[in-house]
Design a protein around this motif. Structure first.
Motif, PDB file in Angstrom:
ATOM      1  N   ILE A   1       0.837  -1.201   0.000  1.00  0.00           N
ATOM      2  CA  ILE A   1       0.000   0.000   0.000  1.00  0.00           C
ATOM      3  C   ILE A   1       0.868   1.246   0.000  1.00  0.00           C
ATOM      4  CG2 ILE A   1      -1.630   1.359   1.378  1.00  0.00           C
ATOM      5  CD1 ILE A   1      -2.825  -1.307   2.345  1.00  0.00           C
ATOM      6  N   ALA A   2       1.909   1.251   0.836  1.00  0.00           N
ATOM      7  CA  ALA A   2       2.800   2.411   0.924  1.00  0.00           C
ATOM      8  C   ALA A   2       3.432   2.739  -0.425  1.00  0.00           C
ATOM      9  CB  ALA A   2       3.886   2.160   1.974  1.00  0.00           C
ATOM     10  N   SER A   3       3.744   1.712  -1.197  1.00  0.00           N
ATOM     11  CA  SER A   3       4.359   1.931  -2.507  1.00  0.00           C
ATOM     12  C   SER A   3       3.364   2.496  -3.523  1.00  0.00           C
ATOM     13  CB  SER A   3       4.950   0.622  -3.042  1.00  0.00           C
ATOM     14  OG  SER A   3       3.928  -0.295  -3.402  1.00  0.00           O
ATOM     15  N   SER A   4       2.078   2.442  -3.176  1.00  0.00           N
ATOM     16  CA  SER A   4       1.032   2.896  -4.097  1.00  0.00           C
ATOM     17  C   SER A   4       0.558   4.311  -3.800  1.00  0.00           C
ATOM     18  CB  SER A   4      -0.174   1.945  -4.026  1.00  0.00           C
ATOM     19  OG  SER A   4       0.210   0.609  -4.273  1.00  0.00           O
ATOM     20  N   VAL A   5       1.021   4.902  -2.703  1.00  0.00           N
ATOM     21  CA  VAL A   5       0.558   6.226  -2.292  1.00  0.00           C
ATOM     22  C   VAL A   5       1.753   7.127  -2.011  1.00  0.00           C
ATOM     23  CG1 VAL A   5      -1.546   5.237  -1.300  1.00  0.00           C
ATOM     24  CG2 VAL A   5       0.433   5.623   0.174  1.00  0.00           C
ATOM     25  N   ASP A   6       1.481   8.415  -1.836  1.00  0.00           N
ATOM     26  CA  ASP A   6       2.554   9.350  -1.491  1.00  0.00           C
ATOM     27  C   ASP A   6       2.846   9.339  -0.002  1.00  0.00           C
ATOM     28  OD1 ASP A   6       2.896  10.363  -4.155  1.00  0.00           O
ATOM     29  OD2 ASP A   6       1.031  11.493  -3.892  1.00  0.00           O
ATOM     30  N   LEU A   7       1.804   9.241   0.798  1.00  0.00           N
ATOM     31  CA  LEU A   7       1.952   9.270   2.247  1.00  0.00           C
ATOM     32  C   LEU A   7       0.945   8.300   2.859  1.00  0.00           C
ATOM     33  CD1 LEU A   7       3.538  10.812   4.493  1.00  0.00           C
ATOM     34  CD2 LEU A   7       1.584  12.358   4.637  1.00  0.00           C
ATOM     35  N   LEU A   8       1.415   7.497   3.822  1.00  0.00           N
ATOM     36  CA  LEU A   8       0.563   6.499   4.457  1.00  0.00           C
ATOM     37  C   LEU A   8       0.561   6.709   5.964  1.00  0.00           C
ATOM     38  CD1 LEU A   8      -1.163   3.919   4.239  1.00  0.00           C
ATOM     39  CD2 LEU A   8       0.960   2.590   4.402  1.00  0.00           C
ATOM     40  N   ILE A   9      -0.630   6.778   6.528  1.00  0.00           N
ATOM     41  CA  ILE A   9      -0.805   6.863   7.976  1.00  0.00           C
ATOM     42  C   ILE A   9      -1.302   5.509   8.454  1.00  0.00           C
ATOM     43  CG2 ILE A   9      -2.023   8.037   9.851  1.00  0.00           C
ATOM     44  CD1 ILE A   9      -2.435  10.395   7.832  1.00  0.00           C
ATOM     45  N   ALA A  10      -0.641   4.927   9.455  1.00  0.00           N
ATOM     46  CA  ALA A  10      -1.025   3.592   9.914  1.00  0.00           C
ATOM     47  C   ALA A  10      -0.846   3.478  11.416  1.00  0.00           C
ATOM     48  CB  ALA A  10      -0.204   2.512   9.201  1.00  0.00           C
ATOM     49  N   ASN A  11      -1.675   2.638  12.039  1.00  0.00           N
ATOM     50  CA  ASN A  11      -1.547   2.414  13.477  1.00  0.00           C
ATOM     51  C   ASN A  11      -0.418   1.417  13.758  1.00  0.00           C
ATOM     52  OD1 ASN A  11      -3.496   0.511  12.282  1.00  0.00           O
ATOM     53  ND2 ASN A  11      -3.769  -0.283  14.341  1.00  0.00           N
ATOM     54  N   PRO A  12       0.221   1.507  14.927  1.00  0.00           N
ATOM     55  CA  PRO A  12       1.398   0.676  15.232  1.00  0.00           C
ATOM     56  C   PRO A  12       1.173  -0.823  15.076  1.00  0.00           C
ATOM     57  CG  PRO A  12       1.249   2.451  16.821  1.00  0.00           C
ATOM     58  CD  PRO A  12      -0.005   2.517  15.984  1.00  0.00           C
ATOM     59  N   ASN A  13      -0.033  -1.295  15.362  1.00  0.00           N
ATOM     60  CA  ASN A  13      -0.334  -2.724  15.266  1.00  0.00           C
ATOM     61  C   ASN A  13       0.055  -3.312  13.919  1.00  0.00           C
ATOM     62  OD1 ASN A  13      -1.767  -5.256  16.099  1.00  0.00           O
ATOM     63  ND2 ASN A  13      -3.138  -4.659  14.441  1.00  0.00           N
ATOM     64  N   ILE A  14      -0.001  -2.518  12.884  1.00  0.00           N
ATOM     65  CA  ILE A  14       0.257  -3.009  11.529  1.00  0.00           C
ATOM     66  C   ILE A  14       1.725  -3.360  11.312  1.00  0.00           C
ATOM     67  CG2 ILE A  14       0.261  -2.328   9.090  1.00  0.00           C
ATOM     68  CD1 ILE A  14      -2.331  -0.827   9.609  1.00  0.00           C
ATOM     69  N   VAL A  15       2.629  -2.609  11.931  1.00  0.00           N
ATOM     70  CA  VAL A  15       4.053  -2.787  11.641  1.00  0.00           C
ATOM     71  C   VAL A  15       4.872  -3.326  12.809  1.00  0.00           C
ATOM     72  CG1 VAL A  15       4.083  -1.050   9.807  1.00  0.00           C
ATOM     73  CG2 VAL A  15       4.488  -0.340  12.162  1.00  0.00           C
ATOM     74  N   ASN A  16       4.330  -3.319  14.019  1.00  0.00           N
ATOM     75  CA  ASN A  16       5.088  -3.795  15.179  1.00  0.00           C
ATOM     76  C   ASN A  16       5.300  -5.302  15.128  1.00  0.00           C
ATOM     77  OD1 ASN A  16       5.240  -1.235  16.214  1.00  0.00           O
ATOM     78  ND2 ASN A  16       3.834  -1.580  17.911  1.00  0.00           N
ATOM     79  N   ALA A  17       6.525  -5.752  15.365  1.00  0.00           N
ATOM     80  CA  ALA A  17       6.828  -7.188  15.304  1.00  0.00           C
ATOM     81  C   ALA A  17       8.005  -7.525  16.208  1.00  0.00           C
ATOM     82  CB  ALA A  17       7.109  -7.608  13.857  1.00  0.00           C
ATOM     83  N   ALA A  18       7.890  -7.156  17.501  1.00  0.00           N
ATOM     84  CA  ALA A  18       8.915  -7.483  18.505  1.00  0.00           C
ATOM     85  C   ALA A  18      10.265  -6.859  18.139  1.00  0.00           C
ATOM     86  CB  ALA A  18       9.009  -8.985  18.696  1.00  0.00           C
ATOM     87  N   THR A  19      11.274  -7.663  17.832  1.00  0.00           N
ATOM     88  CA  THR A  19      12.576  -7.090  17.450  1.00  0.00           C
ATOM     89  C   THR A  19      12.602  -6.692  15.972  1.00  0.00           C
ATOM     90  OG1 THR A  19      13.416  -9.315  17.045  1.00  0.00           O
ATOM     91  CG2 THR A  19      13.897  -8.355  19.179  1.00  0.00           C
ATOM     92  N   LEU A  20      11.572  -7.050  15.237  1.00  0.00           N
ATOM     93  CA  LEU A  20      11.495  -6.733  13.813  1.00  0.00           C
ATOM     94  C   LEU A  20      10.485  -5.613  13.581  1.00  0.00           C
ATOM     95  CD1 LEU A  20      11.317 -10.393  12.401  1.00  0.00           C
ATOM     96  CD2 LEU A  20      13.362  -9.002  12.795  1.00  0.00           C
ATOM     97  N   HIS A  21      10.567  -5.008  12.422  1.00  0.00           N
ATOM     98  CA  HIS A  21       9.540  -4.046  12.007  1.00  0.00           C
ATOM     99  C   HIS A  21       9.601  -3.923  10.489  1.00  0.00           C
ATOM    100  CE1 HIS A  21      12.326  -0.755  10.965  1.00  0.00           C
ATOM    101  NE2 HIS A  21      13.050  -1.167  12.006  1.00  0.00           N
ATOM    102  N   ASN A  22       8.508  -3.435   9.932  1.00  0.00           N
ATOM    103  CA  ASN A  22       8.449  -3.209   8.495  1.00  0.00           C
ATOM    104  C   ASN A  22       7.814  -1.838   8.284  1.00  0.00           C
ATOM    105  OD1 ASN A  22       8.243  -3.335   5.726  1.00  0.00           O
ATOM    106  ND2 ASN A  22       7.297  -5.353   5.658  1.00  0.00           N
ATOM    107  N   ILE A  23       8.617  -0.795   8.466  1.00  0.00           N
ATOM    108  CA  ILE A  23       8.123   0.576   8.461  1.00  0.00           C
ATOM    109  C   ILE A  23       8.571   1.283   7.182  1.00  0.00           C
ATOM    110  CG2 ILE A  23       8.073   2.769   9.701  1.00  0.00           C
ATOM    111  CD1 ILE A  23       8.762   1.220  12.245  1.00  0.00           C
ATOM    112  N   PRO A  24       7.668   1.523   6.241  1.00  0.00           N
ATOM    113  CA  PRO A  24       8.032   2.227   5.007  1.00  0.00           C
ATOM    114  C   PRO A  24       8.492   3.664   5.301  1.00  0.00           C
ATOM    115  CG  PRO A  24       5.899   1.123   4.791  1.00  0.00           C
ATOM    116  CD  PRO A  24       6.260   1.084   6.244  1.00  0.00           C
ATOM    117  N   GLN A  25       9.304   4.206   4.422  1.00  0.00           N
ATOM    118  CA  GLN A  25       9.830   5.552   4.609  1.00  0.00           C
ATOM    119  C   GLN A  25       8.725   6.610   4.596  1.00  0.00           C
ATOM    120  OE1 GLN A  25      13.041   6.751   5.233  1.00  0.00           O
ATOM    121  NE2 GLN A  25      13.425   4.598   5.692  1.00  0.00           N
ATOM    122  N   ASN A  26       7.636   6.341   3.886  1.00  0.00           N
ATOM    123  CA  ASN A  26       6.570   7.337   3.760  1.00  0.00           C
ATOM    124  C   ASN A  26       5.412   7.078   4.724  1.00  0.00           C
ATOM    125  OD1 ASN A  26       5.747   5.000   2.402  1.00  0.00           O
ATOM    126  ND2 ASN A  26       4.553   6.125   0.874  1.00  0.00           N
TER     127      ASN A  26
END
Length: 352
Positions: free
Chosen positions: A35-60
């Protein structure tokens, strides 16, 4: 005030509702990245990207806690992107020393690897007293016995320069987590984590997120093979790194009266993406009122049953079968193309 020219999306997957995608430990990361790659700016709640010692947080991505996101959609605040935050960490007094030390090592690792500006940590003066579990309706929920000690410690860090807060509270050991580890159940700690972060965000208007702490025995990596969606929480003894990474560039919260043209307001939003059966959230209701496009994901189901049909908003909601299809809809809307002209049959124009 003119509308922001960026194509802005809000992606919401509530925590503690057993979402098929995003109901575990960062398992919505790939879909969110798409989704982030399809838009200019993405707003998301932490639940979507939080993964303990890992994370997947797009630059935008603007990492925005649930209460703040609701307040944003109500039009009370604006979001101001930041290059970095000064992060303070609150530890529950109940956390035993060996577990505290693991989390302090995690803080130092994040500082040395990610370059985070973490001003320091403090411990609450009293035990916070967290209880948690599933309700009769199978929702994740819980209670905080001593909110004052948590707020006092948070205020102390803010007074000492923190503009974002990571909260780590002690959780009693899980009685039975087999369903969650097998990818069949609801995350039992998600609901109370939302309550904790909502409390702090509402009180201080700063970015905030929570990471649980368990006993030394409970937080040790598991030797069992678990469902891939939950796996990030079973090989790590700490859940703090993803929270620190998210808070690093979390947006500043600005009173709508004091907002500038460069700040992001809810009216700037082009689309909201959310699971198909949790359409009763404040962001969705606000989107209906403001005529902002809602895109629901049919494949992403949860323990909720709040659908477009039950809310009588069928004409307001565009439904995609999955996130891959959803991004096709998003790209069409971004280019100003009506999705209805791509689908077949094309409806004939009628007189009105």
């Amino acid at each position: 005030m003119t509308k922001n020219k960026n194509f802005i999306a809000i992606h919401i997957i509530p925590t503690g509702i057993g979402a098929n995608i995003g109901g575990y430990a960062g398992d919505a990361g790939p879909a969110n990245q798409l989704i982030a790659s399809s838009v200019d700016l993405l707003i998301a709640n932490p639940n979507i990207v939080n993964a303990a010692t890992l994370h997947n947080i797009p630059q935008n991505l603007l990492y925005t806690e649930g209460y703040t996101l609701d307040n944003f959609c109500k039009g009370n605040i604006a979001l101001r992107p930041k290059r970095s935050n000064k992060i303070g960490v609150v530890f529950d007094k109940s956390i035993p020393e060996e577990v505290l030390n693991i989390n302090i090592n995690a803080i130092n690792a994040c500082k040395s690897i990610y370059g985070l500006d973490i001003i320091g940590y403090t411990r609450t003066k009293k035990h916070v007293g967290i209880s948690f579990g599933l309700t009769d309706n199978n929702f994740s929920s819980g209670n905080i016995d001593n909110t004052n000690t948590l707020l006092e410690a948070s205020a102390f860090l803010i007074d000492n320069g923190a503009d974002a807060l990571a909260i780590v509270c002690m959780f009693n050991d899980l009685d039975d987590n087999d369903n969650y580890s097998k990818g069949l159940g609801v995350d039992p700690v998600g609901g109370i984590e939302s309550i904790i972060s909502h409390l702090v965000s509402q009180t201080f208007n700063v970015p905030c997120a929570h990471a649980p702490a368990f006993s030394y025995k409970e937080c040790m990596p598991s030797t069992n093979i678990v469902d891939p969606r939950a796996a990030s929480e079973y090989f790590s003894p700490t859940f703090l790194p993803c929270v620190l990474a998210g808070l690093n560039k979390a947006p500043q919260i600005i009173n709508i009266i004091e907002s500038k043209l460069s700040d992001i307001q809810f009216v700037d939003t082009d689309i909201i993406i959310t699971p198909s059966d949790c359409l009763g959230s404040i962001p969705v209701i606000c989107a209906v009122e403001k005529n902002i496009q809602i895109l629901s994901i049919k494949e992403n189901t949860s323990v909720l049953d709040v659908t477009k049909e039950k809310l009588n908003i069928t004409d307001k909601v565009l439904e995609a079968s999955n996130y891959l299809e959803a991004c096709g809809f998003i790209m069409a809307l971004k280019q100003g193309i009506s999705p209805a002209t791509i689908l077949r049959p094309i409806q004939k124009t009628i007189g009105i």
